[in-house]
Design an enzyme around this catalytic site. Structure first.
Site, short mmCIF file in Angstrom:
data_model
loop_
_atom_site.label_atom_id
_atom_site.label_comp_id
_atom_site.label_asym_id
_atom_site.label_seq_id
_atom_site.Cartn_x
_atom_site.Cartn_y
_atom_site.Cartn_z
N LYS A 124 0.83 -1.21 0.00
CA LYS A 124 0.00 0.00 0.00
C LYS A 124 0.86 1.26 0.00
CE LYS A 124 -4.45 -1.20 1.90
NZ LYS A 124 -5.40 -1.18 2.97
N LEU A 163 -18.21 8.73 7.26
CA LEU A 163 -18.20 8.84 5.79
C LEU A 163 -18.78 7.59 5.14
CD1 LEU A 163 -15.78 6.88 4.58
CD2 LEU A 163 -14.32 8.73 5.38
N GLU A 193 -18.50 5.20 1.82
CA GLU A 193 -17.67 4.90 0.65
C GLU A 193 -18.43 5.31 -0.59
OE1 GLU A 193 -16.42 0.81 0.81
OE2 GLU A 193 -15.67 1.07 2.84
N LYS A 228 -21.59 6.14 17.40
CA LYS A 228 -21.26 5.47 16.13
C LYS A 228 -22.05 4.15 15.97
CE LYS A 228 -19.39 4.35 12.34
NZ LYS A 228 -19.72 5.01 11.08
N GLY A 284 -25.13 -4.80 3.22
CA GLY A 284 -23.83 -5.46 3.32
C GLY A 284 -22.80 -4.39 3.57
N CYS A 301 -19.29 -1.99 7.12
CA CYS A 301 -19.66 -1.47 8.45
C CYS A 301 -20.92 -2.10 9.04
CB CYS A 301 -19.82 0.04 8.38
SG CYS A 301 -18.25 0.86 8.12
N LYS A 355 -22.03 -1.70 -2.89
CA LYS A 355 -22.82 -0.58 -3.41
C LYS A 355 -22.03 0.05 -4.54
CE LYS A 355 -21.32 2.91 -0.09
NZ LYS A 355 -21.77 3.94 0.83
N1 LIG Z 1 -15.03 1.80 5.42
C1 LIG Z 1 -15.98 2.65 5.83
O1 LIG Z 1 -16.84 3.08 5.06
C2 LIG Z 1 -15.97 3.12 7.25
C3 LIG Z 1 -16.79 4.20 7.63
C4 LIG Z 1 -16.79 4.63 8.94
C5 LIG Z 1 -15.98 3.99 9.88
N2 LIG Z 1 -15.22 2.94 9.52
C6 LIG Z 1 -14.35 2.32 10.53
O2 LIG Z 1 -13.02 2.76 10.33
C7 LIG Z 1 -12.09 1.72 10.65
C8 LIG Z 1 -11.19 1.44 9.46
O3 LIG Z 1 -11.98 0.95 8.40
P1 LIG Z 1 -11.42 0.81 6.91
O4 LIG Z 1 -12.57 0.39 6.07
O5 LIG Z 1 -10.65 2.04 6.55
O6 LIG Z 1 -10.38 -0.40 7.13
P2 LIG Z 1 -9.33 -1.01 6.10
O7 LIG Z 1 -9.25 -2.45 6.42
O8 LIG Z 1 -9.66 -0.56 4.71
O9 LIG Z 1 -7.95 -0.31 6.48
C9 LIG Z 1 -7.23 -0.55 7.65
C10 LIG Z 1 -5.76 -0.29 7.35
O10 LIG Z 1 -5.03 -0.27 8.59
C11 LIG Z 1 -3.76 -0.86 8.36
N3 LIG Z 1 -3.21 -1.24 9.68
C12 LIG Z 1 -3.68 -2.15 10.55
N4 LIG Z 1 -2.91 -2.15 11.67
C13 LIG Z 1 -1.94 -1.22 11.48
C14 LIG Z 1 -0.84 -0.76 12.27
N5 LIG Z 1 -0.61 -1.24 13.48
N6 LIG Z 1 -0.05 0.20 11.77
C15 LIG Z 1 -0.29 0.72 10.54
N7 LIG Z 1 -1.32 0.32 9.75
C16 LIG Z 1 -2.13 -0.64 10.22
C17 LIG Z 1 -4.07 -2.01 7.43
O11 LIG Z 1 -2.91 -2.46 6.76
C18 LIG Z 1 -5.10 -1.36 6.49
O12 LIG Z 1 -4.47 -0.74 5.38
C19 LIG Z 1 -12.95 0.52 11.08
O13 LIG Z 1 -13.08 0.52 12.48
C20 LIG Z 1 -14.29 0.81 10.44
O14 LIG Z 1 -15.36 0.23 11.14
C21 LIG Z 1 -15.19 2.50 8.23
#
Ligand SMILES: NC(=O)c1ccc[n+]([C@@H]2O[C@H](COP(=O)([O-])OP(=O)(O)OC[C@H]3O[C@@H](n4cnc5c(N)ncnc54)[C@H](O)[C@@H]3O)[C@@H](O)[C@H]2O)c1
Length: 441
Positions: free
Chosen positions: A35, A153, A155, A207, A260, A263, A324
């Protein structure tokens, strides 16, 4: 402000890019070398409309950097955001907090000066206090505060949502941390976006309550849709009729094949689990989870009926596999339940999705990927609209029907009107919560 963002997934990367656009100095950290290499080359590892241009602009301006070096990123930072995943823990449905706690410990080991450690990941009540303990244990000399700043937010519309949020929620324990958070969000505060400042626990609960409520709203209309199919009525009209009531609101009332995504499934499960653990069962949420699973299974029955009772030997074209439109995210997408049932039942499945192939190839073995809906429809027995990407919203139905062996459609997103499908030559058309063909047509 100088900010380190831990985790460059859908939330971390969008937050990092948007904060840099506010004018802050951002270093995004991830432990996934692939990444970081991509990001350093200027490539965005996920599909999110507008993110590439905004990222390039801020990298160019020198405000946005990417690294695997956590110590360098945390050095001199006013705040470190934890935006790592909190997936469902195997076996018990609880949120897996191991990534959050590991990140907290790593931050503690490298931080030197006062810093606010902000949890942006979705976490159960009590997690921020636990994060505080982990940091204190790993580095007892560190001067720090914790803050909860859940992200809302969506996606596919993430930049707009981050830049123009309905609200920002900030949970803190003292004024010092509140001031740092206020400085970070000042650009939004100046434009009158509501900032809800609260205690840690309320912020964490907001949340989960928000996501469980939205999942309930979707599931409610999906259940009404099922009843419409039996007793008559058009769920789209029903949704409009109730949604115009200001107390209800028109959002999240689109009937479909079940929720789905990254979240709702995991957050509803986590909330149910928290309720069970504290002897306050979240009965509504538990029912929503169960009904949503039934809805997905009901979709399979619907498709089977359209295939004369068996998928065996049928050719089925599926339009859309991501959970979606406007995202490449496949996590818990309804397609992951529906398509394996088709393949398992002996169908030849062709799949078209503008962004889903990269993730979807590994998750959906045994399907044939195509890049065009008309090619997928060639000699097919059934066409399924599963994700309402814009390119599937205005297809030439006549052209599609002509190409198919048996022109039948399952429109699981109610994109088309039954009468238009019929006029175009479809001999069977099923959607969600509407009569197959309008009687008076
Ligand atoms: N995706 C959404 O639409 C959304 C919306 C609101 C909240 N959230 C919340 O936000 C959080 C993150 O979701 P996401 O969809 O971005 O997750 P994701 O899986 O897309 O990304 C997580 C990232 O964190 C990295 N990571 C993990 N441990 C790490 C560490 N110790 N050091 C550095 N990097 C590390 C992983 O490699 C990965 O790239 C979750 O708790 C989720 O519930 C997500």
């Amino acid at each position: 402000m100088k900010i380190a963002m831990i985790g460059t997934g859908y939330v971390g990367l969008v937050s990092g890019v948007c904060f840099s656009d506010f004018g802050h100095e951002i270093v995004c950290v991830d432990k996934d070398p692939a990444k970081i290499e991509k990001l350093e080359r200027g490539e965005v590892p996920i599909y999110e409309p507008g993110l590439d241009a905004l990222m390039a602009k801020n990298v160019e301006a020198g405000r946005l950097k990417f690294t695997m070096d956590l110590a360098a990123a945390v050095d001199g930072a006013d705040a470190v955001f934890i935006a790592v995943g909190t997936p469902t823990r195997r076996g018990d449905g609880h949120a897996d907090l191991s990534y959050v706690m590991a990140a907290a410990e790593e931050i503690a080991k490298v931080a030197k000066d006062y810093v606010v450690v902000v949890t942006k990941s979705t976490v159960p009540v009590g997690t921020n206090r636990a994060v505080k303990q982990v940091i204190r244990k790993a580095n007892s000399a560190l001067d720090f505060d914790v803050a909860s700043n859940p992200e809302f937010l969506r996606e596919g519309a993430a930049i707009e949502d981050f830049m123009k949020p309905d609200r920002v929620v900030v949970g803190v324990q003292n004024d010092r941390a509140a001031e740092v958070m206020a400085a970070i969000y000042r650009p939004l505060y100046l434009r009158d976006f509501p900032i809800v400042t609260t205690d840690l626990e309320s912020a964490e609960m907001i949340k989960y309550a928000a996501n469980a409520f939205l999942a309930t709203k979707i599931t409610f209309i999906n259940e009404i849709a099922a009843l419409c199919e039996r007793v008559g009525g058009d769920v789209k009209e029903v949704a409009r009729g109730i949604g115009l009531d200001g107390r209800i609101g028109n959002k999240f009332l689109h009937a479909g094949p079940g929720y789905g995504g990254s979240c709702f499934p995991k957050d509803t499960k986590a909330l149910a689990r928290i309720g069970q653990e504290h002897a306050v069962p979240m009965q509504i949420t538990e029912t929503v989870i169960k009904v949503n699973e039934e809805i997905k299974r009901r979709m399979i029955d619907k498709l089977q009926d359209l295939c004369d009772g068996s998928f065996n030997g049928k050719t089925i074209a599926v339009l859309g596999v991501t959970f979606k439109p406007n995202t490449d995210d496949m996590r818990d997408a309804p397609s992951l339940t529906i398509i394996p049932a088709l393949v398992g039942g002996g169908a030849k499945v062709r799949v078209v999705d503008p962004q889903g192939r990269h993730e979807g190839e590994a998750l959906l073995p045994g399907v044939h990927w195509l890049d065009d809906a008309y090619k997928a429809a060639q000699k097919a027995d059934l066409l399924v609209v599963l994700t309402e990407w814009n390119e599937f919203r205005a297809l030439d139905l006549k052209k599609l029907a002509k190409k198919m062996a048996t022109p039948r459609m399952a429109d699981l997103r109610n994109v088309y009107a039954p009468k238009d499908a019929r006029r175009a030559g479809f001999t069977a058309y099923e959607s969600i919560g509407r009569a197959a063909f309008l009687k008076d047509d």
